[in-house]
Scaffold this motif. Structure first.
Motif, PDB file in Angstrom:
ATOM      1  N   ASP A  28       0.830  -1.210   0.000  1.00 19.08           N
ATOM      2  CA  ASP A  28       0.000   0.000   0.000  1.00 19.08           C
ATOM      3  C   ASP A  28       0.867   1.263   0.000  1.00 19.08           C
ATOM      4  O   ASP A  28       0.544   2.250  -0.664  1.00 19.08           O
ATOM      5  CB  ASP A  28      -0.908   0.015   1.230  1.00 19.08           C
ATOM      6  N   ARG A  55       2.257   1.873  -3.484  1.00 21.42           N
ATOM      7  CA  ARG A  55       1.190   2.345  -4.380  1.00 21.42           C
ATOM      8  C   ARG A  55       0.800   3.778  -4.060  1.00 21.42           C
ATOM      9  O   ARG A  55       0.552   4.579  -4.966  1.00 21.42           O
ATOM     10  CB  ARG A  55      -0.024   1.421  -4.283  1.00 21.42           C
ATOM     11  N   SER A  56       0.734   4.144  -2.799  1.00 17.34           N
ATOM     12  CA  SER A  56       0.366   5.516  -2.448  1.00 17.34           C
ATOM     13  C   SER A  56       1.465   6.494  -2.888  1.00 17.34           C
ATOM     14  O   SER A  56       1.177   7.604  -3.347  1.00 17.34           O
ATOM     15  CB  SER A  56       0.100   5.636  -0.945  1.00 17.34           C
ATOM     16  N   GLU A  64       3.459   6.026  -5.476  1.00 16.70           N
ATOM     17  CA  GLU A  64       3.321   6.103  -6.934  1.00 16.70           C
ATOM     18  C   GLU A  64       2.167   7.016  -7.316  1.00 16.70           C
ATOM     19  O   GLU A  64       2.267   7.824  -8.256  1.00 16.70           O
ATOM     20  CB  GLU A  64       3.119   4.704  -7.526  1.00 16.70           C
ATOM     21  N   ARG A  65       1.018   6.903  -6.612  1.00 18.33           N
ATOM     22  CA  ARG A  65      -0.124   7.780  -6.893  1.00 18.33           C
ATOM     23  C   ARG A  65       0.250   9.245  -6.622  1.00 18.33           C
ATOM     24  O   ARG A  65      -0.118  10.138  -7.382  1.00 18.33           O
ATOM     25  CB  ARG A  65      -1.330   7.375  -6.044  1.00 18.33           C
ATOM     26  N   GLN A  66       0.965   9.457  -5.526  1.00 15.30           N
ATOM     27  CA  GLN A  66       1.396  10.811  -5.175  1.00 15.30           C
ATOM     28  C   GLN A  66       2.308  11.378  -6.273  1.00 15.30           C
ATOM     29  O   GLN A  66       2.171  12.525  -6.675  1.00 15.30           O
ATOM     30  CB  GLN A  66       2.130  10.798  -3.822  1.00 15.30           C
ATOM     31  N   LYS A  90       2.334  10.445  -9.433  1.00 14.79           N
ATOM     32  CA  LYS A  90       1.502  10.688 -10.621  1.00 14.79           C
ATOM     33  C   LYS A  90       0.720  11.988 -10.462  1.00 14.79           C
ATOM     34  O   LYS A  90       0.579  12.765 -11.407  1.00 14.79           O
ATOM     35  CB  LYS A  90       0.549   9.522 -10.854  1.00 14.79           C
ATOM     36  N   ARG A  91       0.181  12.235  -9.256  1.00 19.20           N
ATOM     37  CA  ARG A  91      -0.555  13.482  -9.019  1.00 19.20           C
ATOM     38  C   ARG A  91       0.370  14.685  -9.168  1.00 19.20           C
ATOM     39  O   ARG A  91      -0.004  15.689  -9.770  1.00 19.20           O
ATOM     40  CB  ARG A  91      -1.179  13.470  -7.624  1.00 19.20           C
TER      41      ARG A  91
END
Length: 140
Positions: free
Chosen positions: A20, A23-24, A26-28, A30-31
């Motif tokens: 997790d 993934r968080s 990576e999302r950060q 990407k944002r």
């Protein structure tokens, strides 16, 4: 939690941990990347608008300066014409004053119409123009 293996050309297989937190992160990322792209687009649009406004203001100032130069030239011409008319008006006013003087009218009548005072005898002398006309007639 799954393991994912990545293959690099120069190194042995490296396993990445897919939990997790990863993934968080990576999302950060990407944002943040999407935010940078949007920011770049907004700044680009703003830059284009500033450029267009600058061009518009520049052309307006140039057109106004041209108009002012034309009007200044027209003003100078009008002032010159006014000065000419004022000179002519002064001459005409002087002529009016002279024409109200009886002595001047008498001199003018004697000169132009060959009138004489009592006891005067008028002699005419040939003018240069009149002599030139006679010479031309003789040559023909």
């Amino acid at each position: 939690m799954g393991l994912k293996r990545k293959k690099n050309a120069g190194s042995p297989e490296v396993a990445s941990i897919r939990n997790d937190y990863v993934r968080s992160v990576e999302r950060q990322e990407k944002r943040q990347q999407a935010h940078k792209v949007r920011l770049f687009r907004r700044l680009s649009v703003f830059g284009v608008l500033v450029l267009l406004a600058t061009i518009w203001i520049g052309t307006t100032i140039y057109a106004q300066s041209q108009s002012m130069a034309e009007k200044e030239a027209q003003r100078a011409e009008t002032l010159a014409a006014l000065e000419e008319v004022e000179k002519e008006q002064a001459q005409l006013e002087e002529q009016i004053m002279l024409l109200n003087d009886d002595d001047y009218i008498a001199k003018l009548a004697r000169k132009e119409y060959f009138l004489s005072d009592e006891g005067e005898i008028i002699f005419t002398t040939p003018n240069e123009d009149h002599k030139n006309e006679e010479d031309e007639v003789k040559e023909e």
